[in-house]
Design an enzyme around this catalytic site. Structure first.
Site, PDB file in Angstrom:
ATOM      1  CE  LYS A  70      78.450  73.655  28.135  1.00  0.00           C
ATOM      2  NZ  LYS A  70      78.837  74.041  29.656  1.00  0.00           N
ATOM      3  CG  ASP A 106      81.532  76.203  31.814  1.00  0.00           C
ATOM      4  OD1 ASP A 106      81.208  76.689  32.004  1.00  0.00           O
ATOM      5  OD2 ASP A 106      80.716  74.979  31.454  1.00  0.00           O
TER       6      ASP A 106
HETATM    7  P1  NAP Z   1      74.806  67.140  33.567  1.00  0.00           P
HETATM    8  O1  NAP Z   1      76.499  66.263  32.750  1.00  0.00           O
HETATM    9  O2  NAP Z   1      73.614  66.466  32.842  1.00  0.00           O
HETATM   10  O3  NAP Z   1      75.215  65.930  35.292  1.00  0.00           O
HETATM   11  C1  NAP Z   1      74.788  66.068  35.581  1.00  0.00           C
HETATM   12  C2  NAP Z   1      75.119  65.242  36.930  1.00  0.00           C
HETATM   13  O4  NAP Z   1      74.136  65.212  38.100  1.00  0.00           O
HETATM   14  C3  NAP Z   1      76.009  63.569  36.835  1.00  0.00           C
HETATM   15  O5  NAP Z   1      76.872  63.444  36.921  1.00  0.00           O
HETATM   16  C4  NAP Z   1      74.420  62.811  37.189  1.00  0.00           C
HETATM   17  O6  NAP Z   1      74.386  61.303  37.859  1.00  0.00           O
HETATM   18  C5  NAP Z   1      73.535  63.690  38.372  1.00  0.00           C
HETATM   19  N1  NAP Z   1      72.761  64.185  38.369  1.00  0.00           N
HETATM   20  C6  NAP Z   1      71.386  64.107  38.010  1.00  0.00           C
HETATM   21  N2  NAP Z   1      69.960  63.777  38.875  1.00  0.00           N
HETATM   22  C7  NAP Z   1      70.748  63.589  39.728  1.00  0.00           C
HETATM   23  C8  NAP Z   1      70.181  62.886  40.614  1.00  0.00           C
HETATM   24  N3  NAP Z   1      68.421  63.022  40.915  1.00  0.00           N
HETATM   25  N4  NAP Z   1      70.822  62.300  42.223  1.00  0.00           N
HETATM   26  C9  NAP Z   1      72.074  62.022  41.870  1.00  0.00           C
HETATM   27  N5  NAP Z   1      72.867  62.741  40.969  1.00  0.00           N
HETATM   28  C10 NAP Z   1      71.839  63.515  40.566  1.00  0.00           C
HETATM   29  O7  NAP Z   1      75.349  68.533  34.280  1.00  0.00           O
HETATM   30  P2  NAP Z   1      76.074  69.938  34.317  1.00  0.00           P
HETATM   31  O8  NAP Z   1      76.123  70.607  32.790  1.00  0.00           O
HETATM   32  O9  NAP Z   1      77.065  69.357  34.676  1.00  0.00           O
HETATM   33  O10 NAP Z   1      75.332  70.693  35.034  1.00  0.00           O
HETATM   34  C11 NAP Z   1      75.081  70.418  36.698  1.00  0.00           C
HETATM   35  C12 NAP Z   1      75.093  71.479  36.843  1.00  0.00           C
HETATM   36  O11 NAP Z   1      75.936  72.501  37.452  1.00  0.00           O
HETATM   37  C13 NAP Z   1      73.037  72.181  36.515  1.00  0.00           C
HETATM   38  O12 NAP Z   1      72.802  72.854  37.565  1.00  0.00           O
HETATM   39  C14 NAP Z   1      74.159  72.993  35.667  1.00  0.00           C
HETATM   40  O13 NAP Z   1      72.941  74.468  35.385  1.00  0.00           O
HETATM   41  C15 NAP Z   1      74.781  73.604  36.642  1.00  0.00           C
HETATM   42  N6  NAP Z   1      76.093  74.155  36.226  1.00  0.00           N
HETATM   43  C16 NAP Z   1      75.830  75.516  36.148  1.00  0.00           C
HETATM   44  C17 NAP Z   1      77.050  76.535  35.737  1.00  0.00           C
HETATM   45  C18 NAP Z   1      77.467  77.613  36.609  1.00  0.00           C
HETATM   46  O14 NAP Z   1      78.266  78.423  35.283  1.00  0.00           O
HETATM   47  N7  NAP Z   1      77.490  78.108  37.379  1.00  0.00           N
HETATM   48  C19 NAP Z   1      78.323  76.110  34.670  1.00  0.00           C
HETATM   49  C20 NAP Z   1      77.186  74.545  34.521  1.00  0.00           C
HETATM   50  C21 NAP Z   1      76.463  73.866  34.713  1.00  0.00           C
HETATM   51  P3  NAP Z   1      74.631  60.307  37.113  1.00  0.00           P
HETATM   52  O15 NAP Z   1      76.196  60.191  36.333  1.00  0.00           O
HETATM   53  O16 NAP Z   1      74.740  59.237  37.933  1.00  0.00           O
HETATM   54  O17 NAP Z   1      74.094  61.040  36.032  1.00  0.00           O
END
Ligand code: NAP
Length: 287
Positions: A70, A106
């Site tokens: 991305k 998004d």
């Molecule tokens: P990402 O960039 O990897 O960010 C993950 C976030 O979650 C970070 O802030 C991280 O905290 C936090 N996190 C991860 N593991 C954790 C844990 N064990 N305990 C506490 N906090 C934790 O991921 P993303 O792309 O934003 O995606 C996040 C979620 O949204 C995923 O489940 C994804 O499938 C979903 N999503 C859905 C859609 C949709 O269309 N429905 C679109 C995009 C994403 P840190 O900053 O401390 O690392």
């Protein structure tokens, strides 16, 4: 029927075989009577630029972009639309002649899912967003632009939380878990709930927030859509709290891409039905 005149689009990512996008977009093209086809391309990390050269040389109309490309794809594009430029992340590339334009759909997809599917206008409501990654930043920015009264970012790491909160402008701030109990809407934008975060001690996956903090009358939106009901959503429901999962956001971000590529209105019902069917199929494969 695919012919020599069929126009092509696709998605690049790694992993990509689990993607619902081929089901969603091919259903959309078919329902709209468009002679288009959409494929998933497994593109290794570091190869987004090569993939964009392929888009140009093969004449794909557009591609969806997912992890881990991305941000990396940006240097291979000619122009960025506002959201993609501000967020430094692209989830949709459109080709206009020889020009490749990066978009990020998004945030608008998230807000559309609230407005169109849930009948909920974010304007004047307060939000707590759990997480500060790519999805959280897109959601926080979109909520700021949609007139939310407050957007509180709750995240385990302080630096990313500050950066994410800034995307909401004046209504954004960093908060703590207890703040989530005060917000009108709580959004889980962490991966917690997908069952993929494995603890070293073998404990079950934690929830992004203690459900005891949630209050009657709140709404919990979980961006996770597989499983359809996460442990957080299940616990919220047990407390009589309305929940929404991430499938609507997935459909509406795709709808924005469809509109950008084809200049036609997306057939939302066909797209949702295809996503649900693909998820059911995936569930059957896993059992
Ligand atoms: P990402 O960039 O990897 O960010 C993950 C976030 O979650 C970070 O802030 C991280 O905290 C936090 N996190 C991860 N593991 C954790 C844990 N064990 N305990 C506490 N906090 C934790 O991921 P993303 O792309 O934003 O995606 C996040 C979620 O949204 C995923 O489940 C994804 O499938 C979903 N999503 C859905 C859609 C949709 O269309 N429905 C679109 C995009 C994403 P840190 O900053 O401390 O690392």
């Amino acid at each position: 029927m695919i012919s020599g005149a069929t126009r092509s689009a696709g998605v690049i990512g790694l992993p990509i075989r689990h993607s619902l996008s081929p089901a969603i977009f091919n259903a959309a093209f078919s329902a709209s009577g468009l002679d288009w086809a959409y494929l998933a391309f497994e593109v290794p990390e570091g190869a987004a630029g090569l993939a964009m050269a392929g888009v140009r040389s093969l004449g794909l109309e557009g591609v969806s972009v997912t992890m881990p490309h991305k941000a990396a794809v940006i240097s291979a594009l000619d122009e960025l639309a506002d959201d993609a430029d501000a967020l430094g992340a692209v989830n949709c590339v459109a080709r206009r002649g020889t020009t490749l334009i990066g978009h990020n759909t998004d945030g608008p997809g998230f807000v559309d899912s609230l407005r169109l599917d849930e009948g909920m206008d974010p304007a004047g409501r307060s939000f707590a967003v759990l997480g500060a990654g790519g999805a959280a930043r897109a959601v926080v920015r979109a909520l700021g632009r949609a007139g939310a009264s407050e957007v509180v970012v709750v995240n385990r790491s302080a630096g990313p939380a500050e950066q994410a909160a800034a995307f909401a402008g004046a209504v954004g701030r960093v908060g703590v878990a207890e703040d989530a109990g005060e917000a009108d809407v709580v959004v889980n934008a962490t991966p917690l709930g997908m069952g993929i975060v494995v603890s070293r001690t073998g404990d079950p996956e934690p929830m992004p927030i203690d459900p005891a903090l949630l209050q009657a009358g709140q709404i919990v939106v979980d961006l996770v859509y597989h499983p359809a009901l996460t442990p957080l959503a299940e616990a919220a429901r047990a407390r009589g709290i309305r929940t929404v999962n991430g499938l609507g956001m997935l459909i509406h971000q795709a709808a924005h891409a469809f509109r950008t590529w084809t200049s036609e209105e997306p057939p939302l019902e066909a797209m949702s039905a295809a996503a649900v069917a693909a998820l059911l199929h995936r569930g059957q494969e896993m059992h």
